[in-house]
Write a protein that holds these residues in place. Sequence first.
Motif, PDB file in Angstrom:
ATOM      1  N   LEU A  26       0.831  -1.199   0.000  1.00 20.70           N
ATOM      2  CA  LEU A  26       0.000   0.000   0.000  1.00 20.70           C
ATOM      3  C   LEU A  26       0.873   1.259   0.000  1.00 20.70           C
ATOM      4  CD1 LEU A  26      -2.938   1.011   0.130  1.00 20.70           C
ATOM      5  CD2 LEU A  26      -2.756   0.979   2.617  1.00 20.70           C
ATOM      6  N   ALA A  27       1.956   1.215   0.770  1.00 23.12           N
ATOM      7  CA  ALA A  27       2.867   2.367   0.815  1.00 23.12           C
ATOM      8  C   ALA A  27       3.544   2.580  -0.525  1.00 23.12           C
ATOM      9  CB  ALA A  27       3.906   2.151   1.909  1.00 23.12           C
ATOM     10  N   ALA A  28       3.851   1.463  -1.208  1.00 19.62           N
ATOM     11  CA  ALA A  28       4.540   1.566  -2.495  1.00 19.62           C
ATOM     12  C   ALA A  28       3.662   2.232  -3.537  1.00 19.62           C
ATOM     13  CB  ALA A  28       4.976   0.176  -2.961  1.00 19.62           C
ATOM     14  N   GLN A  29       2.342   2.133  -3.423  1.00 22.63           N
ATOM     15  CA  GLN A  29       1.439   2.710  -4.408  1.00 22.63           C
ATOM     16  C   GLN A  29       0.886   4.065  -3.966  1.00 22.63           C
ATOM     17  OE1 GLN A  29      -1.285   0.237  -6.466  1.00 22.63           O
ATOM     18  NE2 GLN A  29      -0.314  -1.667  -5.811  1.00 22.63           N
ATOM     19  N   THR A  30       1.335   4.555  -2.840  1.00 18.11           N
ATOM     20  CA  THR A  30       0.834   5.827  -2.321  1.00 18.11           C
ATOM     21  C   THR A  30       1.607   7.001  -2.937  1.00 18.11           C
ATOM     22  OG1 THR A  30       0.172   4.843  -0.217  1.00 18.11           O
ATOM     23  CG2 THR A  30       0.532   7.227  -0.233  1.00 18.11           C
ATOM     24  N   ASP A  31       0.887   8.018  -3.336  1.00 16.72           N
ATOM     25  CA  ASP A  31       1.496   9.253  -3.823  1.00 16.72           C
ATOM     26  C   ASP A  31       1.773  10.137  -2.611  1.00 16.72           C
ATOM     27  OD1 ASP A  31       2.326  11.545  -5.012  1.00 16.72           O
ATOM     28  OD2 ASP A  31       0.518  11.844  -6.234  1.00 16.72           O
ATOM     29  N   TRP A  32       2.982   9.996  -2.070  1.00 13.80           N
ATOM     30  CA  TRP A  32       3.329  10.689  -0.829  1.00 13.80           C
ATOM     31  C   TRP A  32       3.312  12.207  -1.003  1.00 13.80           C
ATOM     32  CZ3 TRP A  32       3.311   7.860   3.405  1.00 13.80           C
ATOM     33  CH2 TRP A  32       3.540   6.487   3.309  1.00 13.80           C
ATOM     34  N   ALA A  56       8.485  10.829   0.137  1.00 15.89           N
ATOM     35  CA  ALA A  56       9.291  10.005   1.033  1.00 15.89           C
ATOM     36  C   ALA A  56      10.774  10.268   0.880  1.00 15.89           C
ATOM     37  CB  ALA A  56       8.972   8.530   0.795  1.00 15.89           C
ATOM     38  N   ASP A  57      11.221  10.634  -0.335  1.00 15.58           N
ATOM     39  CA  ASP A  57      12.660  10.869  -0.510  1.00 15.58           C
ATOM     40  C   ASP A  57      13.114  12.158   0.156  1.00 15.58           C
ATOM     41  OD1 ASP A  57      11.477  12.696  -2.169  1.00 15.58           O
ATOM     42  OD2 ASP A  57      12.323  11.873  -4.022  1.00 15.58           O
ATOM     43  N   GLN A  58      12.156  12.968   0.676  1.00 14.96           N
ATOM     44  CA  GLN A  58      12.487  14.187   1.396  1.00 14.96           C
ATOM     45  C   GLN A  58      12.423  14.003   2.913  1.00 14.96           C
ATOM     46  OE1 GLN A  58      13.505  16.950  -0.293  1.00 14.96           O
ATOM     47  NE2 GLN A  58      13.330  15.634  -2.122  1.00 14.96           N
ATOM     48  N   TRP A  59      12.087  12.762   3.362  1.00 16.22           N
ATOM     49  CA  TRP A  59      11.960  12.535   4.810  1.00 16.22           C
ATOM     50  C   TRP A  59      13.331  12.567   5.482  1.00 16.22           C
ATOM     51  CZ3 TRP A  59       8.195   7.783   5.399  1.00 16.22           C
ATOM     52  CH2 TRP A  59       6.926   8.150   4.924  1.00 16.22           C
ATOM     53  N   PRO A  60      13.355  12.967   6.758  1.00 19.17           N
ATOM     54  CA  PRO A  60      14.601  12.872   7.525  1.00 19.17           C
ATOM     55  C   PRO A  60      15.026  11.409   7.639  1.00 19.17           C
ATOM     56  CG  PRO A  60      13.013  14.283   8.643  1.00 19.17           C
ATOM     57  CD  PRO A  60      12.275  13.607   7.520  1.00 19.17           C
ATOM     58  N   PRO A  61      16.314  11.148   7.700  1.00 21.19           N
ATOM     59  CA  PRO A  61      16.781   9.759   7.802  1.00 21.19           C
ATOM     60  C   PRO A  61      16.164   9.010   8.989  1.00 21.19           C
ATOM     61  CG  PRO A  61      18.605  11.207   7.285  1.00 21.19           C
ATOM     62  CD  PRO A  61      17.435  12.107   7.570  1.00 21.19           C
ATOM     63  N   LEU A 120       3.025   5.016  12.935  1.00 20.19           N
ATOM     64  CA  LEU A 120       3.698   6.309  12.996  1.00 20.19           C
ATOM     65  C   LEU A 120       2.646   7.398  12.875  1.00 20.19           C
ATOM     66  CD1 LEU A 120       6.841   5.900  10.683  1.00 20.19           C
ATOM     67  CD2 LEU A 120       6.717   5.677  13.160  1.00 20.19           C
ATOM     68  N   LEU A 121       2.738   8.414  13.726  1.00 24.21           N
ATOM     69  CA  LEU A 121       1.929   9.614  13.612  1.00 24.21           C
ATOM     70  C   LEU A 121       2.880  10.726  13.191  1.00 24.21           C
ATOM     71  CD1 LEU A 121       0.280   7.715  15.529  1.00 24.21           C
ATOM     72  CD2 LEU A 121      -0.728   9.787  16.501  1.00 24.21           C
ATOM     73  N   VAL A 122       2.763  11.155  11.930  1.00 23.63           N
ATOM     74  CA  VAL A 122       3.765  12.034  11.322  1.00 23.63           C
ATOM     75  C   VAL A 122       3.248  13.463  11.271  1.00 23.63           C
ATOM     76  CG1 VAL A 122       5.230  12.434   9.314  1.00 23.63           C
ATOM     77  CG2 VAL A 122       4.578  10.097   9.933  1.00 23.63           C
ATOM     78  N   GLY A 123       4.072  14.375  11.758  1.00 22.37           N
ATOM     79  CA  GLY A 123       3.797  15.798  11.623  1.00 22.37           C
ATOM     80  C   GLY A 123       2.669  16.291  12.506  1.00 22.37           C
ATOM     81  N   ALA A 144      12.649   4.777  11.035  1.00 31.00           N
ATOM     82  CA  ALA A 144      11.531   4.384  11.897  1.00 31.00           C
ATOM     83  C   ALA A 144      10.437   3.680  11.089  1.00 31.00           C
ATOM     84  CB  ALA A 144      10.966   5.606  12.615  1.00 31.00           C
ATOM     85  N   TRP A 145      10.202   4.195   9.882  1.00 30.06           N
ATOM     86  CA  TRP A 145       9.177   3.585   9.029  1.00 30.06           C
ATOM     87  C   TRP A 145       9.599   2.188   8.588  1.00 30.06           C
ATOM     88  CZ3 TRP A 145       4.588   2.710   8.076  1.00 30.06           C
ATOM     89  CH2 TRP A 145       4.067   2.362   6.828  1.00 30.06           C
ATOM     90  N   ASP A 146      10.865   2.006   8.246  1.00 37.36           N
ATOM     91  CA  ASP A 146      11.345   0.672   7.867  1.00 37.36           C
ATOM     92  C   ASP A 146      11.232  -0.307   9.037  1.00 37.36           C
ATOM     93  OD1 ASP A 146      11.922   1.390   5.283  1.00 37.36           O
ATOM     94  OD2 ASP A 146      14.019   1.922   5.717  1.00 37.36           O
ATOM     95  N   LEU A 147      11.589   0.162  10.240  1.00 39.07           N
ATOM     96  CA  LEU A 147      11.482  -0.703  11.420  1.00 39.07           C
ATOM     97  C   LEU A 147      10.015  -1.070  11.699  1.00 39.07           C
ATOM     98  CD1 LEU A 147      14.064   0.950  13.855  1.00 39.07           C
ATOM     99  CD2 LEU A 147      14.254  -1.282  12.735  1.00 39.07           C
TER     100      LEU A 147
END
Length: 751
Positions: A12-18, A26-31, A49-52, A36-39
């Motif tokens: 689902l994440a792979a098909q999401t337009d972040w 996603a490529d602009q997220w902090p490391p 995760l509750l982001v922002g 944390a998302w990978d874990l």
Amino acid sequence: MVDVGTMGARALAAQTDWSRLPTGAADQWPPALLAAWDLALDSLLPTALLVGKKRVLLYNDAFAERLGSLHPAAFGRPADEVLPELWDASPVGGLLDRVLTDGDAFLDADSRVGWSRPGGSATTAAPDASVAPDAAPDVDATDATDATDAAGAPDAPLLGHHLRTGSAVRDAAGDVVAVVHVVVETSSSHDRARAVAELASALGTAVTVDDVCKVALREAVAAFDARSAGICLPSPEHGGWRIARRHRIEDLSPDEERLPLIWSEVPQDLAETVSWAVGEREVHRSDSGELVVVPLETRTVRAAIVGFREATELPASFGVVLSAFTDLVAEALGRAVVYDAERSTAELLQRTLLPPSLPQSDAISVAARYEPVSEGTVAGGDFYDSFFLPDGRLALVIGDVVGRGVMAATVMGQVRAAVRGAALADSRPNVVMGALDRVVWDLDALWPASLPLGTARARPGMSFGGELFVTMLYATITPETGVVEIASAGHPVPALLSGRSARADGAPRGQLLTMPVGPPLGIGGARPATELLLEVGDMLVAYTDGLLERRGEDLAAGEERLLGVLADLPPSSPRRVAQLVMEAMVPPSGQEDDCAVLTVGRSPAGYRRRTLVVPPMPESVRAARDWARAQLTQWHVGDADQYTIVTGISELITNAVLHAGTESHLTMDLDSGQVSVTVADSGNRGEPLLTGGEAMAVRGRGLSLVKAISDAFGSHRTSAGTTVWFEVVVTPSHEPQAADGPDGMVAEPVR
């Protein structure tokens, strides 16, 4: 069209337009956020995760299972819109916001949270275009809405006890950019721990074996996570095992909870497993987890708890809970076995000292009931008696020895015997009570002066020091005329239950007699006698003070309660009145003192009585039916009523033959248009078992039938055995008859 409901979180994440989400690409997220998302995606625990600042909700597959049908529409939406109750109805939302604002991590060890269903919360709204994930190019907009609407069907996945954690995810500057939220359900462990705590509390007030078993069964269902639970005790009849069961789906009323447990024989295969577990003192667990048999370690009885479960693996916390559960039950069961044995001995002593039967005649009917104290293992001092005097009058006696215990019961037996001796010599009340004064004075010298009644160290040669008192009511009644002469030695005055003719003249249904009350026996003094007329249909109701006493009340309140009970009584026989008064006056929790009720009434013309001794043989059942049918035909009882009465007799005689193993006495009375049937046996084999019955079968199925078809039903134990009775209001057949003739029948009750 893509079925997003079956899509995993990673897909689902792979098909999401972040870029369309507040999180940004996603490529602009902090490391740290990417890590944390990978874990979270790799974690086996439900993790989100509750982001922002908008709390965009991202989660793994385990968390999706907790969300149920809220997934996948919840993915990428603000968490406070998906689960508003976390913020509106619990402190969890505040804790999560605190992590976002201040970075303060938290651990909430026990939270219980649910949410409202579609139609009443933001969870039903369609995803906002600005925050909704672009799950796939060809996903129809209605798919997400339908998925959300379906949230009303399944159970709420987050409703229960949970352990929750919240930890901050920081960027390179140290600012909080997200919260890692882990949820672990602890409902099962919490429920088991709660069950053990409730078990300990409930066992504190359980004193009998029956009480302990009820508590153990009720709590075992939750503690073992079982569909049903059973407790096994040795069978008194067959050397095997008997079992009582409680099912998870059962919701018993308070009245049903007070009923004795239903016991049935354990099937052979289960009996072998129980015997092995008890003999080896080891827990038996079936491979599938469906059956768990746990022996109970007690010095006084062999026992086991049986859990019937779903075919699932036992939880890791089961061993800890099991140990605490079985220790508590075994200790309580050991105490209860000793208590029951001592109480049975005390009650047997008490009932042995009371008369096994009371005299009856065509003109007079007498009945009595005795109820021992609810708690404790000591005999009481209440007594009653009735006997014919040489001149044909009937003597009635009811009294109470001050105190409880073997000593009080012994004094009671001696006083009751002395009453008979004194009354047979001279039946006048003042003479009888004067003679009993001397008896009580003499008995006073036999017991200790410094110790209360019932003290184990009491021994002959010591005295009560003048503190032995006996209250007593003594009366004589002439059956033919109904003339009663009655006197009281410190005893509560009886009540008069007026019949129809007296009520027609304005008399109340129940009233206390107006009569003088003299001092108790053992003190001396005048006890004036009062004379009254007991009309046909009237009834005298005498009792001991234990019937009236309540903690925090005076006797006047008890008298008012009794008069209220008598005012509502239907037309009844003395037997039924005694039963109804006892049932209505004794509180559900039991009484603090033993009590007795003695009722006597004048029977109208047409009273008939027949008796039959029934041998303990199967063929006796048919013989008893034929005998009863012949008597009822002679009494001109209609066919329909005959069928009801004969059916009831058949069930009672069958029960006596199967379970008592002794001859029984069958009595039929025709009195005031109702037939009373009594079956008394002298068996003492304890509780009957259901042979070959299902585990959920109701004990006493025949007795339940009798109760259902009769107008009144009751049972009680005496020193001679068990007596079961029922009454049926009858109408005469259409055959010619003389209502006042030798075999006539008065069709309408007059009491």
